[in-house]
Motif scaffolding. Structure first.
Motif, PDB file in Angstrom:
ATOM      1  N   UNK A 138       0.819  -1.216   0.000  1.00  0.00           N
ATOM      2  CA  UNK A 138       0.000   0.000   0.000  1.00  0.00           C
ATOM      3  C   UNK A 138       0.857   1.274   0.000  1.00  0.00           C
ATOM      4  N   UNK A 139       0.206   2.386  -0.279  1.00  0.00           N
ATOM      5  CA  UNK A 139       0.889   3.683  -0.254  1.00  0.00           C
ATOM      6  C   UNK A 139       1.182   4.126   1.172  1.00  0.00           C
ATOM      7  N   UNK A 140       0.443   3.607   2.120  1.00  0.00           N
ATOM      8  CA  UNK A 140       0.645   3.986   3.516  1.00  0.00           C
ATOM      9  C   UNK A 140      -0.683   4.024   4.241  1.00  0.00           C
ATOM     10  N   UNK A 141      -0.653   4.572   5.456  1.00  0.00           N
ATOM     11  CA  UNK A 141      -1.860   4.699   6.271  1.00  0.00           C
ATOM     12  C   UNK A 141      -2.423   6.112   6.148  1.00  0.00           C
ATOM     13  N   UNK A 142      -3.732   6.193   6.036  1.00  0.00           N
ATOM     14  CA  UNK A 142      -4.422   7.464   5.861  1.00  0.00           C
ATOM     15  C   UNK A 142      -4.116   8.403   7.035  1.00  0.00           C
ATOM     16  N   UNK A 143      -3.561   9.553   6.712  1.00  0.00           N
ATOM     17  CA  UNK A 143      -3.286  10.607   7.708  1.00  0.00           C
ATOM     18  C   UNK A 143      -2.372  10.156   8.851  1.00  0.00           C
ATOM     19  N   UNK A 144      -1.581   9.118   8.620  1.00  0.00           N
ATOM     20  CA  UNK A 144      -0.675   8.626   9.669  1.00  0.00           C
ATOM     21  C   UNK A 144       0.718   8.383   9.081  1.00  0.00           C
ATOM     22  N   UNK A 145       1.412   9.456   8.698  1.00  0.00           N
ATOM     23  CA  UNK A 145       2.738   9.285   8.079  1.00  0.00           C
ATOM     24  C   UNK A 145       3.753   8.635   9.008  1.00  0.00           C
ATOM     25  N   UNK A 146       3.634   8.881  10.315  1.00  0.00           N
ATOM     26  CA  UNK A 146       4.602   8.283  11.241  1.00  0.00           C
ATOM     27  C   UNK A 146       4.412   6.773  11.325  1.00  0.00           C
ATOM     28  N   UNK A 147       3.156   6.297  11.296  1.00  0.00           N
ATOM     29  CA  UNK A 147       2.894   4.858  11.309  1.00  0.00           C
ATOM     30  C   UNK A 147       3.335   4.222   9.985  1.00  0.00           C
ATOM     31  N   UNK A 148       3.125   4.957   8.898  1.00  0.00           N
ATOM     32  CA  UNK A 148       3.580   4.473   7.595  1.00  0.00           C
ATOM     33  C   UNK A 148       5.086   4.274   7.606  1.00  0.00           C
ATOM     34  N   UNK A 149       5.799   5.256   8.134  1.00  0.00           N
ATOM     35  CA  UNK A 149       7.261   5.191   8.165  1.00  0.00           C
ATOM     36  C   UNK A 149       7.765   4.039   9.034  1.00  0.00           C
ATOM     37  N   UNK A 150       6.996   3.655  10.048  1.00  0.00           N
ATOM     38  CA  UNK A 150       7.394   2.537  10.909  1.00  0.00           C
ATOM     39  C   UNK A 150       7.163   1.192  10.226  1.00  0.00           C
TER      40      UNK A 150
END
Length: 609
Positions: free
Chosen positions: A433-445
């Motif tokens: 996925x591209x990442x988590x909606x509105x959660x860039x810090x969780x995406x980066x983890x």
């Protein structure tokens, strides 16, 4: 396959393009059936397309703009599919809400996603959103699928599904090119759906899934297991779950197959027996339940009947071993297999609703290898697959000609798998996925340098098969320093027809203990047959005969374990749980963290001298 390679199916790079192409190719072919009052009602690809068009245009008339989020709270039904494709084709983003979610969860999902439009299945789902709407500032309109009991409703924020379709019809007359132009405006990397994780380690996170992610996954599913345009699928899993969307919506569109939606969740077994789907995916709990049904019937049968079954099963396992190796059956096994299949296994498969199945697939949770072998012995090929929401549902799979019991298969085409220094399974593919909606810090983890950190501990054998050992955070290290993977023990326990689920406990403890959730139906019958007195579920769990029954099942498993892995004590969870309870996920798995916290006193009682 790199992250920038172009992904197309039949020349289409987005789901709306592919959907409209299927409508053009097969306008009169049945796309879906839904059972209502005992009758299968059919809807063609043209029917699906027209209703999706009216939904999409109705939302456009209400002010939906490209990228706006729309939530759907409903059991699986035709309206879910109509709304989903209508939203997607006009550029909206669909977010599924489990119908078992409480009002507080609905509030969180609306606010986190910023949903403007909310589809509620019925009065029950409507009540939840009405309870929280004063605290959901993004919400503009609530659309209701089933108006039964709501005909007297007068609320400016609410409208019926039929009113939305009529609004779309009028909007289409005024804007004749709006539908096709909106569908063509989609781009491969546009976010198409939000799928929220279960939130066992914090608030749920919305996984952003794009057209490109989905087309990669359905193409991979096609190349590994294969879905044909003649296939009949049974739709019963929730569409808020990635597996339901992948099998019943997107793979369906890719293959031009037909999905049959159950009348309701209570009729799933009956509907499956009637339909006999040709391909079938389910979570382990569903397969365990089928095995339990047969096991209980055998216990109630005659000695001769059990002997015949055991003889047939031994032949079936030998046949399965030859088929796994791709070997022809020896002459000495052909006649016994023919007899076993004709007089025993075919009847069992018919009863379970899998007699026509080319393949069965299991995933979303661990499963005992012995259970997969049992299905192969029956003459039906079951393939364990693995994936996560964060890789759009599929990363590895056993498949025809490439299957090893106990493994989750090999990486599917285009997926790279490696094991980190900590033993964690890492995934890189166009499905990530591209990442988590509105959660860039969780995406980066979670996604680091393009690699998805799954949180699962695993290994890869010399032939490339991947094996999961456990969740990284669930590994138990006893007080004596021994590393234990609890899921392997739990899978063995769940193989019992009397145990629905189990959580092994023992981190930093001197020995292992276990919390057990019994199978209500089978244990109730056991107690009734023995005339064990009980008044409710709690008293059933406390009955001495039931505790002894579970104790025998645990001892059976203990005999196959190393001493340090054996369960020394256990307790029964005497509360009847369903997906609305915080202890269970929507796919009926016990949440280890929640169980450990909620039943801490029960756990401590097993460690008191």
């Amino acid at each position: 396959m790199s992250g920038t390679d172009k992904i197309e199916i039949d020349g289409c790079a987005t789901v709306p393009q592919l959907f409209l192409k299927r409508i053009e190719q097969h306008p009169d072919k049945t796309a879906l059936r839904e059972k209502d009052f005992g009758i299968w009602n059919e809807y063609s690809w043209r029917d699906w397309g027209e209703r999706a068009r009216l939904v999409g245009l109705g939302l456009a008339a209400l002010g939906l703009e490209r990228g706006d989020r729309c939530s759907i709270a409903s059991e699986i039904n035709k309206e879910w599919l109509f709304a989903d494709l209508g939203i997607i084709c006009v550029g909206g983003i669909t977010n599924g809400v489990y119908p078992t979610d409480a009002a507080a969860q609905v509030e969180y999902l609306i606010n986190d996603s910023g949903s403007k439009f909310y589809f509620a299945e019925d009065e029950e789902q409507l009540d939840k959103v009405l309870e929280v709407r004063e605290r959901t500032p993004s919400l503009r309109k609530i659309i209701i699928f089933d108006m039964d009991g709501l005909r007297a409703l007068h609320d400016e924020q609410c409208m019926s599904f039929e009113e939305l379709l009529e609004l779309g019809r009028r909007y289409g007359e005024q804007h004749p090119d709006a539908w096709e132009s909106s569908a063509e405006a989609a781009r491969p990397d546009d976010v198409m759906i939000l799928t929220y994780t279960s939130g066992t380690t914090g608030p749920p996170k919305g996984a952003m899934i794009s057209h490109r992610n989905v087309l990669f996954e359905v193409g991979s599913l096609q190349s590994s297991l294969g879905v044909r345009d003649s296939d009949e699928l049974l739709g019963f899993l929730p569409l808020a779950h990635i597996a339901g969307r992948l099998f019943y919506v997107f793979s369906l569109i890719e293959a031009s197959a037909t999905v049959n939606l159950v009348e309701n969740l209570e009729t799933t077994v009956e509907n499956q027996q009637q339909l006999q789907p040709t391909t079938h995916f389910a979570v382990p709990r569903a397969w365990e339940k089928q095995y339990s049904t047969v096991a209980i019937m055998l216990k109630e049968g005659t000695h001769l009947g059990r002997w015949i079954y055991d003889w047939c099963l031994s032949k079936g396992k030998r046949v399965a071993a030859h088929r796994l190796r791709g070997e022809p059956l020896p002459l000495t096994l052909r006649l016994p297999w023919l007899l076993a299949d004709l007089y025993v296994f075919r009847n069992i498969r018919q009863m379970l609703g899998i007699n026509r199945a080319r393949w069965l697939s299991t995933g979303a949770a661990p499963i005992a290898p012995e259970l997969i072998e049992w299905y192969w012995a029956l003459g039906t090929h079951m393939f364990e697959a693995y994936g996560q929401t964060e890789c759009t549902g599929l990363a590895t799979a056993n498949a025809p000609g490439s299957c090893r019991f106990g493994s989750i298969g090999k990486p599917i085409d285009g997926v790279e798998i490696r094991i980190s220094d900590e033993g964690e399974i890492l995934i890189r593919s166009p499905g990530v996925i591209q990442g988590y909606w509105n959660k860039p810090e969780k995406t980066a983890e979670t996604i680091i340098d393009g690699w998805l950190h799954t949180g699962d501990v695993g290994r890869i054998d010399e032939d490339g098969y991947v094996f999961i050992l456990d969740r990284l955070k669930d590994i138990i290290i006893t007080a004596g320093g021994k590393n234990i993977t609890p899921s392997e023990i739990e899978n063995q326990l769940k193989f019992s027809p009397y145990i629905s689920d189990a959580v092994v406990v023992g981190d930093k403890r001197p020995y292992l203990t276990c919390l057990v959730m019994i199978d209500q139906e089978n244990v109730t019958k056991y107690a009734q047959d023995l005339e064990v007195p009980f008044t409710n579920y709690a008293s059933l769990c406390r009955a001495e005969a039931v505790v002894e029954l579970v104790g025998r099942e645990i001892e059976r498993v203990n005999r196959n374990l190393a001493r340090v892995e054996t369960i020394k004590k256990f307790r029964l969870i005497d509360q009847l749980l369903d997906p609305e309870d915080e202890e269970l996920t929507p796919t009926m798995k016990l949440k280890r963290k929640v169980v450990n916290e909620k039943y801490v006193d029960l756990i401590e009682s097993m460690y008191q001298s």
